[in-house]
Design a protein around this motif. Structure first.
Motif, PDB file in Angstrom:
ATOM      1  N   ASP A 182       0.828  -1.207   0.000  1.00 38.16           N
ATOM      2  CA  ASP A 182       0.000   0.000   0.000  1.00 38.16           C
ATOM      3  C   ASP A 182       0.865   1.260   0.000  1.00 38.16           C
ATOM      4  OD1 ASP A 182       0.840   0.447   2.635  1.00 38.16           O
ATOM      5  OD2 ASP A 182      -1.102   0.012   3.532  1.00 38.16           O
ATOM      6  N   GLN A 183       0.212   2.404   0.053  1.00 34.75           N
ATOM      7  CA  GLN A 183       0.905   3.689  -0.016  1.00 34.75           C
ATOM      8  C   GLN A 183       1.824   3.934   1.163  1.00 34.75           C
ATOM      9  OE1 GLN A 183      -2.300   3.220   0.632  1.00 34.75           O
ATOM     10  NE2 GLN A 183      -2.987   4.613   2.232  1.00 34.75           N
ATOM     11  N   ASN A 184       1.677   3.142   2.231  1.00 34.88           N
ATOM     12  CA  ASN A 184       2.533   3.286   3.408  1.00 34.88           C
ATOM     13  C   ASN A 184       3.677   2.273   3.430  1.00 34.88           C
ATOM     14  OD1 ASN A 184       0.862   5.361   4.539  1.00 34.88           O
ATOM     15  ND2 ASN A 184      -0.592   3.755   5.101  1.00 34.88           N
ATOM     16  N   GLY A 185       3.750   1.443   2.397  1.00 32.67           N
ATOM     17  CA  GLY A 185       4.802   0.436   2.336  1.00 32.67           C
ATOM     18  C   GLY A 185       4.445  -0.856   3.046  1.00 32.67           C
ATOM     19  N   ASP A 186       3.207  -0.967   3.534  1.00 28.78           N
ATOM     20  CA  ASP A 186       2.756  -2.180   4.219  1.00 28.78           C
ATOM     21  C   ASP A 186       2.156  -3.155   3.211  1.00 28.78           C
ATOM     22  OD1 ASP A 186       3.369  -1.084   6.764  1.00 28.78           O
ATOM     23  OD2 ASP A 186       1.440  -0.031   6.781  1.00 28.78           O
TER      24      ASP A 186
END
Length: 45
Positions: free
Chosen positions: A17-21
């Motif tokens: 995702d956009q948070n790197g998760d």
């Protein structure tokens, strides 16, 4: 690979995702989920 049609069930997958998760479709089991792909994001096309 066949193209998905409207109302088809999505195949199992994981993505970042956009948070790197890393998230998986199974993380949303029992909830409605909308997935939008940007087919030409970060490409020269």
């Amino acid at each position: 690979m066949n193209q998905l049609q409207s109302e088809d069930r999505a195949p199992a997958f994981s993505a970042v995702d956009q948070n790197g998760d890393t998230v998986s479709l199974k993380d949303f089991k029992g909830r409605k989920c909308f997935v939008f792909f940007y087919p030409k994001a970060n490409t020269s096309g």
